[in-house]
Design a protein around this motif. Structure first.
Motif, mmCIF file in Angstrom:
data_model
loop_
_atom_site.group_PDB
_atom_site.id
_atom_site.type_symbol
_atom_site.label_atom_id
_atom_site.label_comp_id
_atom_site.label_asym_id
_atom_site.label_seq_id
_atom_site.Cartn_x
_atom_site.Cartn_y
_atom_site.Cartn_z
ATOM 1 N N ASN A 146 0.832 -1.217 0.000
ATOM 2 C CA ASN A 146 0.000 0.000 0.000
ATOM 3 C C ASN A 146 0.861 1.259 0.000
ATOM 4 O OD1 ASN A 146 -2.843 -0.444 -0.107
ATOM 5 N ND2 ASN A 146 -2.609 -1.645 1.768
ATOM 6 N N ARG A 147 1.913 1.246 0.815
ATOM 7 C CA ARG A 147 2.783 2.417 0.906
ATOM 8 C C ARG A 147 3.442 2.692 -0.443
ATOM 9 N NH1 ARG A 147 7.738 2.154 1.939
ATOM 10 N NH2 ARG A 147 7.579 0.062 2.834
ATOM 11 N N GLN A 177 1.051 4.035 -3.025
ATOM 12 C CA GLN A 177 0.755 5.464 -2.823
ATOM 13 C C GLN A 177 1.878 6.330 -3.362
ATOM 14 O OE1 GLN A 177 -0.047 6.243 1.277
ATOM 15 N NE2 GLN A 177 -2.048 5.184 1.167
ATOM 16 N N GLN A 178 3.117 5.916 -3.108
ATOM 17 C CA GLN A 178 4.273 6.688 -3.586
ATOM 18 C C GLN A 178 4.263 6.782 -5.109
ATOM 19 O OE1 GLN A 178 7.609 4.647 -1.931
ATOM 20 N NE2 GLN A 178 7.566 5.795 -0.001
ATOM 21 N N SER A 238 1.725 6.312 -7.161
ATOM 22 C CA SER A 238 0.570 7.101 -7.622
ATOM 23 C C SER A 238 0.910 8.581 -7.542
ATOM 24 C CB SER A 238 -0.655 6.819 -6.760
ATOM 25 O OG SER A 238 -0.987 5.479 -6.860
ATOM 26 N N ARG A 239 1.512 8.981 -6.404
ATOM 27 C CA ARG A 239 1.851 10.400 -6.218
ATOM 28 C C ARG A 239 2.847 10.853 -7.291
ATOM 29 N NH1 ARG A 239 4.012 10.479 -0.994
ATOM 30 N NH2 ARG A 239 2.275 9.276 -0.189
ATOM 31 N N ARG A 279 -4.338 -1.016 -8.121
ATOM 32 C CA ARG A 279 -4.880 0.311 -7.788
ATOM 33 C C ARG A 279 -5.087 1.138 -9.062
ATOM 34 N NH1 ARG A 279 -6.362 -1.239 -3.789
ATOM 35 N NH2 ARG A 279 -5.668 -0.889 -1.663
#
Ligand code: ADP
Length: 475
Positions: free
Chosen positions: A46-47, A50-51, A53-54, A139
């Motif tokens: 998950n972490r 997120q990275q 995606s950002r 995701r």
């Protein structure tokens, strides 16, 4: 399940309980560890998602293809070793994009699957294209509601599987070991706990009818067994009292019966002396005389039995002339022999040290049986022999004989064969008295028989010491 002993039942139950408890605990630990490790992997995925995606959103104007190398380099995602993270990127329409440096191991998702992807879908376990087991997180990467790309990240589950499988192996070995130890320990404990019970059984088995005054010791060391021993001793007290009462009654009753019986027999003898008796009266009197003689033998047997049980009167020994005693007994039996022929076939002189009344009772019992179980016209032969230190009295008949099965029991108290029980009167006491008296004189009695042909009872008694030496000098 049927157990051969309480010990094995206790050991088995205890072992099963221990194995069950450890197994449940083991399965719990296994699940806990597995969930914990997976949760860590989930958090990592998950972490990283997120990275990435950002990263994509921050550089939204750059073409996705150009970003790929930087994503790989920047996040240092690809690599080898146990903690590998795999990545797959799809464009906004769900078509896969190729990575220059890494062949993605994640199985390819279809555009439809990606389009219908719900937010926060948890990672799925899948088999990678290289055959390994993976945890795959998918995701959607979007910016202001517009889908920019689809991202899939995966980690190899092999390290987790290795740890859980090692844990499982350790637990299984532990369960087997614990089961074996629990079995051995519980069997030992059950054996130790039940040992006093085995001891009490052994002690109890040694108490026979003739030593009812013995008691179990109160030294078993365990309260429960001590109580058992005390209540068993109380039972023995009551049993002994009842036995003593019964013995005293038998002894008193047979003693009281002897006097009137002797008077009856004496009077009958006197009446029979009258030469003018009508034949029918004589016959009736002779019959009464025979029956009262039998009754008096039974009473004597009962008295001897009571004394034997009480154990306080052994034979009162004095020199006894066996030849004279046999002649006297034959005389006494003759009136009740009816049409059975009594013959003395061999008559050595012999003296023994013994109780005359008891030895006479032995001869009466044996001769009474021989006459009783031999049909009219049959023969009863009596022989007295001296044989190297022994006097041997042989009483054989041509009567009913004794079956092989009955022969093992005829000297037991109250034993009567099925056949004689139906055909002849008796008490089953005679031969047990014979056996007891002869053994009390240091001798032995044996029987040989063939059903339908007849029986031979052989009594061996030790010669009186003088007589023995006289015999040895003569020989
Ligand atoms: P009982 O009062 O029945 O004669 P005993 O103890 O004298 O009791 O004998 C036990 C049993 O042995 C008898 O019931 C009988 O079956 C058997 N028995 C004893 N003597 C003889 C014999 N001479 N011939 C056949 N059977 C005999």
């Amino acid at each position: 399940m049927i157990f051969p002993s309480i010990r094995s039942f206790l050991a088995f139950t205890y072992t099963i309980v221990v194995v069950l408890i450890i197994s449940v605990l083991g399965v719990g630990i296994q699940l806990l560890v597995e969930n914990r490790l997976r949760a860590n992997v989930n958090a990592d995925l998950n972490r990283q998602a997120q990275q990435i995606s950002r990263f994509i959103v921050n550089d939204v104007d750059t073409d996705l293809t150009e970003q790929i190398n930087r994503i790989v380099e920047g996040l240092n995602i690809a690599g080898t070793g146990s903690d590998v993270t795999y990545i797959r990127l799809y464009d906004a329409s769900g078509l896969p994009m190729l990575f220059p440096e890494q062949q993605p191991s994640i199985p390819q998702a279809s555009p439809k699957e990606l389009r219908t992807l719900k937010p926060n879908t948890p990672p799925q376990t899948e088999i990678g294209t290289n055959g390994t087991s993976l945890l795959v997180l998918t995701r959607r990467v979007s910016y202001h509601g517009q889908t920019l790309a689809y991202l899939q990240l995966a980690k190899d589950l092999e390290p987790i599987n290795r740890i859980t499988s090692q844990l499982r192996q350790t637990l299984i070995t532990g369960i087997i070991l614990a089961g074996a130890i629990a079995g051995a320990v519980s069997y030992g404990m059950a054996w130790q706990a039940l040992k006093p019970f085995s001891e009490i059984v052994e002690d109890t088995e040694q108490i026979g009818v003739n030593d009812l005054d013995r008691r179990l010791p109160d030294t078993y060391g365990v309260e429960e067994v001590g109580r058992l021993a005390r209540s068993f001793n109380a039972l023995l007290d009551r049993l002994q009292r009842a036995f003593n009462l019964q013995r005293r009654f038998v002894a008193d009753a047979s003693h009281e019966l002897r006097t009137p019986l002797t008077t009856i027999r004496g009077n009958i003898e006197v009446l029979l002396l009258d030469p003018d008796l009508p034949p029918s009266t004589r016959e009736a009197l002779e019959h009464v005389s025979g029956e009262s003689a039998r009754l008096s033998r039974l009473v004597t047997n009962l008295l001897l039995l009571a004394r034997a049980d009480a154990g306080h009167r052994g034979p009162q020994k004095s020199p006894v002339d066996i030849h004279g005693l046999v002649l006297e007994t034959l005389r006494q039996i003759r009136p009740i022999a009816g049409h059975v022929h009594l013959e003395l076939t061999h008559e050595d002189q012999a003296m023994v040290l013994g109780d005359m009344d008891m030895l006479k009772q032995v001869l009466l019992n044996l001769l009474d049986n021989a006459v009783k179980y031999t049909p009219n016209g049959g023969h009863v032969y009596v022989g007295i022999y001296q044989e190297s230190g022994w006097v041997v009295i042989e009483i054989s008949d041509t009567g009913a004989g004794i079956s092989r099965h009955d022969m093992e029991h005829v000297f037991d108290r109250f034993y009567r064969s099925e056949k004689t029980r139906q055909e002849a009167t008796g008490s089953g006491l005679g031969l047990s008295i014979v056996n007891w008296v002869i053994q009390a004189h240091g001798g032995h009695v044996t029987v040989e028989s063939e059903a339908g042909k007849g029986s031979t009872f052989t009594v061996h008694l030790p010669l009186a010491p003088d007589e023995t030496s006289a015999f040895l000098t003569r020989a």
